[in-house]
Design a protein around this motif. Structure first.
Motif, mmCIF file in Angstrom:
data_model
loop_
_atom_site.group_PDB
_atom_site.id
_atom_site.type_symbol
_atom_site.label_atom_id
_atom_site.label_comp_id
_atom_site.label_asym_id
_atom_site.label_seq_id
_atom_site.Cartn_x
_atom_site.Cartn_y
_atom_site.Cartn_z
ATOM 1 N N THR A 77 0.830 -1.202 0.000
ATOM 2 C CA THR A 77 0.000 0.000 0.000
ATOM 3 C C THR A 77 0.866 1.255 0.000
ATOM 4 O OG1 THR A 77 -0.139 0.060 2.414
ATOM 5 C CG2 THR A 77 -1.870 -1.150 1.254
ATOM 6 N N CYS A 78 0.272 2.320 -0.482
ATOM 7 C CA CYS A 78 0.907 3.638 -0.452
ATOM 8 C C CYS A 78 -0.188 4.653 -0.192
ATOM 9 C CB CYS A 78 1.611 3.924 -1.777
ATOM 10 S SG CYS A 78 2.438 5.523 -1.813
ATOM 11 N N ASP A 79 -0.044 5.394 0.877
ATOM 12 C CA ASP A 79 -1.040 6.409 1.242
ATOM 13 C C ASP A 79 -2.455 5.817 1.258
ATOM 14 O OD1 ASP A 79 1.052 8.240 1.411
ATOM 15 O OD2 ASP A 79 0.839 8.826 -0.687
ATOM 16 N N ASN A 80 -2.603 4.683 1.905
ATOM 17 C CA ASN A 80 -3.873 3.974 2.089
ATOM 18 C C ASN A 80 -4.476 3.409 0.805
ATOM 19 O OD1 ASN A 80 -3.933 4.399 4.928
ATOM 20 N ND2 ASN A 80 -4.594 6.499 4.542
ATOM 21 N N ALA A 81 -3.724 3.373 -0.276
ATOM 22 C CA ALA A 81 -4.195 2.774 -1.531
ATOM 23 C C ALA A 81 -3.408 1.490 -1.775
ATOM 24 C CB ALA A 81 -3.993 3.735 -2.696
ATOM 25 N N ILE A 82 -4.104 0.432 -2.161
ATOM 26 C CA ILE A 82 -3.427 -0.821 -2.516
ATOM 27 C C ILE A 82 -2.860 -0.652 -3.917
ATOM 28 C CG2 ILE A 82 -3.722 -3.279 -2.960
ATOM 29 C CD1 ILE A 82 -6.048 -3.224 -0.930
ATOM 30 N N LEU A 83 -1.557 -0.902 -4.053
ATOM 31 C CA LEU A 83 -0.906 -0.761 -5.347
ATOM 32 C C LEU A 83 -1.191 -1.971 -6.223
ATOM 33 C CD1 LEU A 83 2.539 0.633 -4.139
ATOM 34 C CD2 LEU A 83 0.526 1.910 -4.919
ATOM 35 N N GLU A 84 -1.424 -1.725 -7.494
ATOM 36 C CA GLU A 84 -1.733 -2.796 -8.444
ATOM 37 C C GLU A 84 -0.508 -3.675 -8.674
ATOM 38 O OE1 GLU A 84 -2.996 -3.418 -13.127
ATOM 39 O OE2 GLU A 84 -2.784 -1.385 -12.331
ATOM 40 N N GLN A 85 -0.706 -4.997 -8.599
ATOM 41 C CA GLN A 85 0.360 -5.944 -8.909
ATOM 42 C C GLN A 85 0.234 -6.332 -10.370
ATOM 43 O OE1 GLN A 85 0.796 -9.283 -6.280
ATOM 44 N NE2 GLN A 85 2.204 -10.326 -7.635
ATOM 45 N N VAL A 86 1.347 -6.243 -11.101
ATOM 46 C CA VAL A 86 1.347 -6.547 -12.532
ATOM 47 C C VAL A 86 2.269 -7.717 -12.822
ATOM 48 C CG1 VAL A 86 0.764 -4.183 -13.219
ATOM 49 C CG2 VAL A 86 3.161 -4.829 -12.975
ATOM 50 N N LYS A 87 2.079 -8.330 -13.990
ATOM 51 C CA LYS A 87 2.932 -9.447 -14.407
ATOM 52 C C LYS A 87 4.120 -8.959 -15.228
ATOM 53 C CE LYS A 87 -0.332 -13.223 -14.283
ATOM 54 N NZ LYS A 87 0.497 -14.025 -13.400
ATOM 55 N N SER A 88 4.022 -7.733 -15.768
ATOM 56 C CA SER A 88 5.127 -7.158 -16.535
ATOM 57 C C SER A 88 4.966 -5.646 -16.586
ATOM 58 C CB SER A 88 5.162 -7.724 -17.952
ATOM 59 O OG SER A 88 4.020 -7.309 -18.673
ATOM 60 N N PHE A 89 6.072 -4.963 -16.879
ATOM 61 C CA PHE A 89 6.014 -3.534 -17.135
ATOM 62 C C PHE A 89 7.204 -3.132 -17.989
ATOM 63 C CE2 PHE A 89 8.674 -3.624 -13.392
ATOM 64 C CZ PHE A 89 9.564 -2.571 -13.548
ATOM 65 N N ARG A 90 7.086 -1.983 -18.616
ATOM 66 C CA ARG A 90 8.152 -1.465 -19.469
ATOM 67 C C ARG A 90 8.963 -0.464 -18.660
ATOM 68 N NH1 ARG A 90 9.133 -1.609 -24.906
ATOM 69 N NH2 ARG A 90 7.147 -2.606 -25.312
ATOM 70 N N TYR A 91 10.282 -0.665 -18.633
ATOM 71 C CA TYR A 91 11.180 0.252 -17.926
ATOM 72 C C TYR A 91 12.379 0.519 -18.815
ATOM 73 C CZ TYR A 91 14.041 2.350 -14.286
ATOM 74 O OH TYR A 91 14.816 3.219 -13.558
ATOM 75 N N LEU A 92 12.615 1.790 -19.112
ATOM 76 C CA LEU A 92 13.712 2.199 -19.993
ATOM 77 C C LEU A 92 13.694 1.400 -21.294
ATOM 78 C CD1 LEU A 92 16.625 2.702 -17.451
ATOM 79 C CD2 LEU A 92 15.064 4.404 -18.383
ATOM 80 N N ASP A 93 12.490 1.241 -21.842
ATOM 81 C CA ASP A 93 12.234 0.573 -23.115
ATOM 82 C C ASP A 93 12.511 -0.928 -23.117
ATOM 83 O OD1 ASP A 93 10.919 1.097 -25.456
ATOM 84 O OD2 ASP A 93 12.746 1.305 -26.637
#
Length: 118
Positions: A77-93
């Motif tokens: 959580t961050c600031d009382n919000a549950i952060l979305e868990q993902v299976k992948s993401f794009r970072y620096l292309d």
């Protein structure tokens, strides 16, 4: 995050004798931890220090990726919000996946074709 750096030296991964718990590029930060508890502590500290300087974490854009040989759920959580868990993401292309398999990234790059001028 300088005022209590020693408090977080146990969180992260060790590379060449140095513990790394964050990667920063422009206005992006990737936090690195080996447990959900450690990641939660990093997120809490980042949020606290950010607020101190008048900054705010966009919880709708903030994602959690767990890399593991087996599917693992995490609730951060961050600031009382549950952060979305993902299976992948794009970072620096590059595409980072929860299995650390590079095939998804390679396939995506092959679909893009050659770079202009090459």
């Amino acid at each position: 995050m300088r005022e209590s750096v020693d408090e977080f030296t146990w969180i992260g991964v060790t590379m060449s004798g140095r513990t790394i718990n964050n990667l920063r590029y422009a206005d992006d930060i990737s936090l690195i931890a080996t447990s959900q508890e450690a990641l939660q502590r990093l997120v809490n500290k980042l949020s606290t220090v950010s607020r101190k300087y008048g900054l705010e974490i966009n919880t709708k854009k903030t994602k959690v990726l767990v890399t593991s040989a087996t599917a693992t759920a995490a609730q951060v959580t961050c600031d009382n919000a549950i952060l979305e868990q993902v299976k992948s993401f794009r970072y620096l292309d590059s595409i980072i996946t929860d299995t650390c398999d590079c095939r998804t990234d390679i396939t995506a790059r092959l679909w893009l074709g050659p770079l202009p001028g090459h």
